[in-house]
Write a protein that holds these residues in place. Structure first.
Motif, short mmCIF file in Angstrom:
data_model
loop_
_atom_site.label_atom_id
_atom_site.label_comp_id
_atom_site.label_asym_id
_atom_site.label_seq_id
_atom_site.Cartn_x
_atom_site.Cartn_y
_atom_site.Cartn_z
N TYR A 73 0.80 -1.21 0.00
CA TYR A 73 0.00 0.00 0.00
C TYR A 73 0.85 1.28 0.00
O TYR A 73 0.31 2.38 0.10
CB TYR A 73 -0.92 0.02 1.22
CG TYR A 73 -1.85 -1.16 1.29
CD1 TYR A 73 -2.06 -1.85 2.49
CD2 TYR A 73 -2.52 -1.61 0.16
CE1 TYR A 73 -2.91 -2.93 2.54
CE2 TYR A 73 -3.36 -2.69 0.21
CZ TYR A 73 -3.56 -3.36 1.41
OH TYR A 73 -4.39 -4.44 1.46
N TYR A 74 2.15 1.10 -0.14
CA TYR A 74 3.08 2.23 -0.06
C TYR A 74 3.95 2.31 -1.31
O TYR A 74 4.32 1.28 -1.89
CB TYR A 74 3.98 2.10 1.15
CG TYR A 74 3.28 2.25 2.48
CD1 TYR A 74 2.47 1.23 2.98
CD2 TYR A 74 3.43 3.41 3.23
CE1 TYR A 74 1.83 1.38 4.19
CE2 TYR A 74 2.80 3.55 4.45
CZ TYR A 74 2.00 2.53 4.93
OH TYR A 74 1.36 2.68 6.13
N ALA A 75 4.32 3.51 -1.69
CA ALA A 75 5.39 3.67 -2.66
C ALA A 75 6.70 3.29 -2.00
O ALA A 75 6.89 3.50 -0.80
CB ALA A 75 5.46 5.11 -3.16
N ILE A 103 8.90 3.24 -6.98
CA ILE A 103 7.83 2.45 -7.60
C ILE A 103 6.54 2.79 -6.88
O ILE A 103 6.49 2.84 -5.65
CB ILE A 103 8.16 0.94 -7.55
CG1 ILE A 103 7.08 0.12 -8.24
CG2 ILE A 103 8.39 0.47 -6.12
CD1 ILE A 103 7.48 -1.35 -8.45
N SER A 104 5.49 3.05 -7.66
CA SER A 104 4.23 3.47 -7.06
C SER A 104 3.52 2.29 -6.42
O SER A 104 3.80 1.13 -6.70
CB SER A 104 3.34 4.10 -8.13
OG SER A 104 2.95 3.12 -9.06
N SER A 105 2.55 2.61 -5.56
CA SER A 105 1.80 1.56 -4.89
C SER A 105 0.65 1.03 -5.74
O SER A 105 0.37 -0.16 -5.73
CB SER A 105 1.25 2.07 -3.56
OG SER A 105 0.32 3.11 -3.80
N ALA A 106 0.00 1.92 -6.47
CA ALA A 106 -1.24 1.52 -7.15
C ALA A 106 -0.99 0.67 -8.38
O ALA A 106 -1.65 -0.35 -8.58
CB ALA A 106 -2.04 2.77 -7.52
N ARG A 146 -2.47 9.72 -5.11
CA ARG A 146 -2.50 9.94 -6.56
C ARG A 146 -1.26 10.66 -7.05
O ARG A 146 -1.21 11.08 -8.21
CB ARG A 146 -3.74 10.76 -6.92
CG ARG A 146 -5.04 10.06 -6.60
CD ARG A 146 -6.22 10.83 -7.13
NE ARG A 146 -7.47 10.13 -6.91
CZ ARG A 146 -8.54 10.26 -7.65
NH1 ARG A 146 -8.50 11.07 -8.69
NH2 ARG A 146 -9.64 9.61 -7.38
N ASN A 147 -0.28 10.79 -6.19
CA ASN A 147 0.94 11.51 -6.57
C ASN A 147 1.94 10.55 -7.19
O ASN A 147 2.06 9.41 -6.77
CB ASN A 147 1.57 12.17 -5.34
CG ASN A 147 0.62 13.15 -4.69
OD1 ASN A 147 0.07 14.00 -5.36
ND2 ASN A 147 0.44 13.03 -3.39
#
Length: 124
Positions: free
Chosen positions: A30-32, A50-53, A102-103
């Motif tokens: 759930y974290y970058a 690396i992004s979480s989503a 969303r960043n």
């Protein structure tokens, strides 16, 4: 809550290393995840994240094409695979994690959790 960075060592120019960033006390998925490094006498610099989503990856220009960031959620661990290492890559490498919403992760203003650092030395 803890991040444990490991995998550093002494290698020669052109060789590879894989750094690991193991999380405990929270779900890393759930974290970058970010990797930073600090060379002797220099300021800490951002290397990759690396992004979480969507697991979108970002790289500093100095490492793009040579480093690959990834995550393995089943292991609650992030990785930084470094290839074609150069003496200029010599530094203490730190992993970090933070909610990214969303960043895009290179633009995140702060990182909540930090690992203790692992030393990478590249000899010529």
């Amino acid at each position: 809550v803890q991040l444990q960075a490991s995998g550093g060592g002494v290698v020669q120019r052109g060789e590879s290393l894989r750094l690991s960033c193991a999380a405990s006390g929270f779900t890393l998925a759930y974290y970058a995840i970010g990797w930073f490094r600090q060379a002797p006498g220099r300021e800490r610099e951002w290397v990759s994240c690396i992004s979480s989503a969507d697991d979108y990856t970002y790289y500093a220009a100095s490492v793009k094409g040579r480093f690959t960031i990834s995550r393995e959620n089943r292991e609650n661990t992030g990785y930084l695979h470094m290839s074609n290492l150069k003496p200029d890559d010599t530094a203490v490498y730190y992993c970090a994690a933070t909610p990214d919403g969303r960043n895009s992760c290179p633009n995140l203003p702060e990182w909540n959790y930090w690992g203790q650092g692992t030393l990478v030395t590249v000899s010529s």
